[in-house]
Design a protein around this motif. Structure first.
Motif, PDB file in Angstrom:
ATOM      1  N   LEU A   1     -13.824  86.803  24.533  1.00 53.85           N
ATOM      2  CA  LEU A   1     -13.800  86.233  23.184  1.00 53.85           C
ATOM      3  C   LEU A   1     -14.908  86.818  22.325  1.00 53.85           C
ATOM      4  N   LEU A   2     -16.054  87.126  22.919  1.00 56.23           N
ATOM      5  CA  LEU A   2     -17.124  87.764  22.155  1.00 56.23           C
ATOM      6  C   LEU A   2     -16.711  89.170  21.719  1.00 56.23           C
ATOM      7  N   TYR A   3     -16.078  89.923  22.607  1.00 51.86           N
ATOM      8  CA  TYR A   3     -15.591  91.258  22.235  1.00 51.86           C
ATOM      9  C   TYR A   3     -14.516  91.159  21.151  1.00 51.86           C
TER      10      TYR A   3
ATOM     11  N   ASN B   1     -14.764  92.917  14.694  1.00 53.61           N
ATOM     12  CA  ASN B   1     -14.855  92.849  13.237  1.00 53.61           C
ATOM     13  C   ASN B   1     -16.110  93.514  12.689  1.00 53.61           C
ATOM     14  N   ILE B   2     -16.722  94.381  13.461  1.00 51.92           N
ATOM     15  CA  ILE B   2     -17.939  95.060  13.015  1.00 51.92           C
ATOM     16  C   ILE B   2     -17.594  95.983  11.840  1.00 51.92           C
ATOM     17  N   PRO B   3     -18.291  95.836  10.729  1.00 50.44           N
ATOM     18  CA  PRO B   3     -18.021  96.726   9.595  1.00 50.44           C
ATOM     19  C   PRO B   3     -18.576  98.124   9.867  1.00 50.44           C
ATOM     20  N   PRO B   4     -17.994  99.147   9.227  1.00 49.69           N
ATOM     21  CA  PRO B   4     -18.548 100.495   9.410  1.00 49.69           C
ATOM     22  C   PRO B   4     -19.974 100.555   8.861  1.00 49.69           C
ATOM     23  N   MET B   5     -20.863 101.187   9.617  1.00 42.83           N
ATOM     24  CA  MET B   5     -22.274 101.273   9.219  1.00 42.83           C
ATOM     25  C   MET B   5     -22.762 102.701   9.385  1.00 42.83           C
ATOM     26  N   LYS B   6     -23.662 103.080   8.500  1.00 39.04           N
ATOM     27  CA  LYS B   6     -24.222 104.431   8.581  1.00 39.04           C
ATOM     28  C   LYS B   6     -25.305 104.516   9.643  1.00 39.04           C
ATOM     29  N   GLN B   7     -25.966 103.391   9.907  1.00 37.24           N
ATOM     30  CA  GLN B   7     -27.024 103.360  10.919  1.00 37.24           C
ATOM     31  C   GLN B   7     -26.500 102.682  12.176  1.00 37.24           C
ATOM     32  N   ALA B   8     -27.160 102.965  13.281  1.00 35.35           N
ATOM     33  CA  ALA B   8     -26.751 102.385  14.560  1.00 35.35           C
ATOM     34  C   ALA B   8     -27.022 100.876  14.563  1.00 35.35           C
ATOM     35  N   LEU B   9     -26.078 100.135  15.085  1.00 31.67           N
ATOM     36  CA  LEU B   9     -26.205  98.693  15.208  1.00 31.67           C
ATOM     37  C   LEU B   9     -27.092  98.372  16.405  1.00 31.67           C
TER      38      LEU B   9
ATOM     39  N   ALA C   1     -28.237  94.932  17.092  1.00 34.30           N
ATOM     40  CA  ALA C   1     -27.953  93.594  17.613  1.00 34.30           C
ATOM     41  C   ALA C   1     -26.935  92.898  16.722  1.00 34.30           C
ATOM     42  N   ALA C   2     -26.323  91.874  17.272  1.00 34.43           N
ATOM     43  CA  ALA C   2     -25.381  91.053  16.523  1.00 34.43           C
ATOM     44  C   ALA C   2     -25.585  89.602  16.922  1.00 34.43           C
ATOM     45  N   SER C   3     -25.636  88.735  15.934  1.00 28.93           N
ATOM     46  CA  SER C   3     -25.669  87.297  16.183  1.00 28.93           C
ATOM     47  C   SER C   3     -24.359  86.716  15.683  1.00 28.93           C
ATOM     48  N   LEU C   4     -23.699  85.987  16.537  1.00 31.22           N
ATOM     49  CA  LEU C   4     -22.452  85.323  16.186  1.00 31.22           C
ATOM     50  C   LEU C   4     -22.759  83.833  16.096  1.00 31.22           C
ATOM     51  N   ILE C   5     -22.480  83.243  14.958  1.00 29.39           N
ATOM     52  CA  ILE C   5     -22.786  81.833  14.728  1.00 29.39           C
ATOM     53  C   ILE C   5     -21.463  81.086  14.600  1.00 29.39           C
ATOM     54  N   PHE C   6     -21.252  80.151  15.499  1.00 24.69           N
ATOM     55  CA  PHE C   6     -20.020  79.377  15.562  1.00 24.69           C
ATOM     56  C   PHE C   6     -20.321  77.983  15.013  1.00 24.69           C
ATOM     57  N   ARG C   7     -19.587  77.571  13.969  1.00 27.47           N
ATOM     58  CA  ARG C   7     -19.849  76.273  13.342  1.00 27.47           C
ATOM     59  C   ARG C   7     -18.566  75.473  13.171  1.00 27.47           C
ATOM     60  N   ASP C   8     -18.692  74.183  13.392  1.00 27.05           N
ATOM     61  CA  ASP C   8     -17.649  73.214  13.044  1.00 27.05           C
ATOM     62  C   ASP C   8     -18.083  72.654  11.694  1.00 27.05           C
ATOM     63  N   SER C   9     -17.343  72.953  10.645  1.00 26.40           N
ATOM     64  CA  SER C   9     -17.755  72.562   9.293  1.00 26.40           C
ATOM     65  C   SER C   9     -17.847  71.053   9.109  1.00 26.40           C
ATOM     66  N   SER C  10     -17.196  70.277   9.971  1.00 27.95           N
ATOM     67  CA  SER C  10     -17.246  68.818   9.832  1.00 27.95           C
ATOM     68  C   SER C  10     -18.361  68.171  10.668  1.00 27.95           C
ATOM     69  N   TYR C  11     -19.095  68.969  11.435  1.00 28.09           N
ATOM     70  CA  TYR C  11     -20.147  68.401  12.288  1.00 28.09           C
ATOM     71  C   TYR C  11     -21.282  67.849  11.429  1.00 28.09           C
TER      72      TYR C  11
ATOM     73  N   VAL D   1     -11.809  75.219  16.479  1.00 30.64           N
ATOM     74  CA  VAL D   1     -12.692  74.304  15.750  1.00 30.64           C
ATOM     75  C   VAL D   1     -13.817  75.023  14.993  1.00 30.64           C
ATOM     76  N   TYR D   2     -14.058  76.277  15.309  1.00 26.91           N
ATOM     77  CA  TYR D   2     -15.206  76.990  14.734  1.00 26.91           C
ATOM     78  C   TYR D   2     -14.817  77.924  13.595  1.00 26.91           C
ATOM     79  N   THR D   3     -15.717  78.009  12.621  1.00 25.66           N
ATOM     80  CA  THR D   3     -15.733  79.138  11.712  1.00 25.66           C
ATOM     81  C   THR D   3     -16.870  80.024  12.211  1.00 25.66           C
ATOM     82  N   ILE D   4     -16.736  81.320  12.034  1.00 24.91           N
ATOM     83  CA  ILE D   4     -17.688  82.241  12.642  1.00 24.91           C
ATOM     84  C   ILE D   4     -18.359  83.085  11.570  1.00 24.91           C
ATOM     85  N   GLN D   5     -19.672  83.164  11.685  1.00 24.04           N
ATOM     86  CA  GLN D   5     -20.485  83.988  10.794  1.00 24.04           C
ATOM     87  C   GLN D   5     -21.181  85.035  11.641  1.00 24.04           C
ATOM     88  N   PHE D   6     -21.331  86.229  11.073  1.00 22.01           N
ATOM     89  CA  PHE D   6     -21.986  87.327  11.789  1.00 22.01           C
ATOM     90  C   PHE D   6     -23.279  87.707  11.090  1.00 22.01           C
ATOM     91  N   LEU D   7     -24.268  88.044  11.881  1.00 20.75           N
ATOM     92  CA  LEU D   7     -25.491  88.649  11.376  1.00 20.75           C
ATOM     93  C   LEU D   7     -25.661  89.963  12.119  1.00 20.75           C
TER      94      LEU D   7
END
Length: 141
Positions: A21-23, A28-36, A38-48, A132-138
């Motif tokens: 599921l993480l893969y 959804n990694i956007p194209p980047m000119k520099q090497a990635l 790290a990635a933080s995946l934040i899973f949120r239940d908007s009603s929590y 149940v989650y919406t997901i945000q990426f950093l």
């Protein structure tokens, strides 16, 4: 082909479903000119919220070394406190610092950490599958 997220310095029984599921989300990694780096995946239940509960927010940070992904940490947050509840770490698994923590128990020994991680990831995978989650990426470059 099996997806792999490596564990460096600390070993917990990571379920292949969690890794898959993480893969899926990392696809959804956007194209980047520099090497990635790290990635933080934040899973949120908007009603929590503190009054009615819900599904705890979860942050999963992965680091990238030599084109491979490694677990850095997984943190499960919950509202704590009665009068003025605040969102705090309830469960924390950290590979880079080699520890597991539960707010009600403190630092955990390796056996207890493995048992808690197995239970936690089973629940997390079920909640994810329920949508149940919406997901945000950093992304860190």
């Amino acid at each position: 082909m099996t997806n792999i997220i490596h564990q460096e310095g600390y070993r917990l029984p990571a379920n292949q479903q969690l890794i898959d599921l993480l893969y899926k989300e990392l696809g959804n990694i956007p194209p980047m000119k520099q090497a990635l780096k790290a990635a933080s995946l934040i899973f949120r239940d908007s009603s929590y919220n503190a009054e009615t509960g819900g599904y705890h927010p979860v942050e999963i940070r992965l680091v990238r070394k030599d084109e491979q992904w490694f677990f850095d940490y997984i943190t499960d947050f919950a509202y704590m406190g009665r009068v003025y509840p605040e969102l705090e770490k309830e469960i924390d698994f950290c590979w880079s610092q080699r520890y597991a923590f539960h707010a009600g128990l403190g630092d955990l020994g390796h056996r207890a950490a493995c048992e808690l991680f197995t239970l936690w990831q089973s629940n997390f995978i079920q909640y994810y599958d329920m949508g149940v989650y919406t997901i945000q990426f950093l992304w860190e470059i």
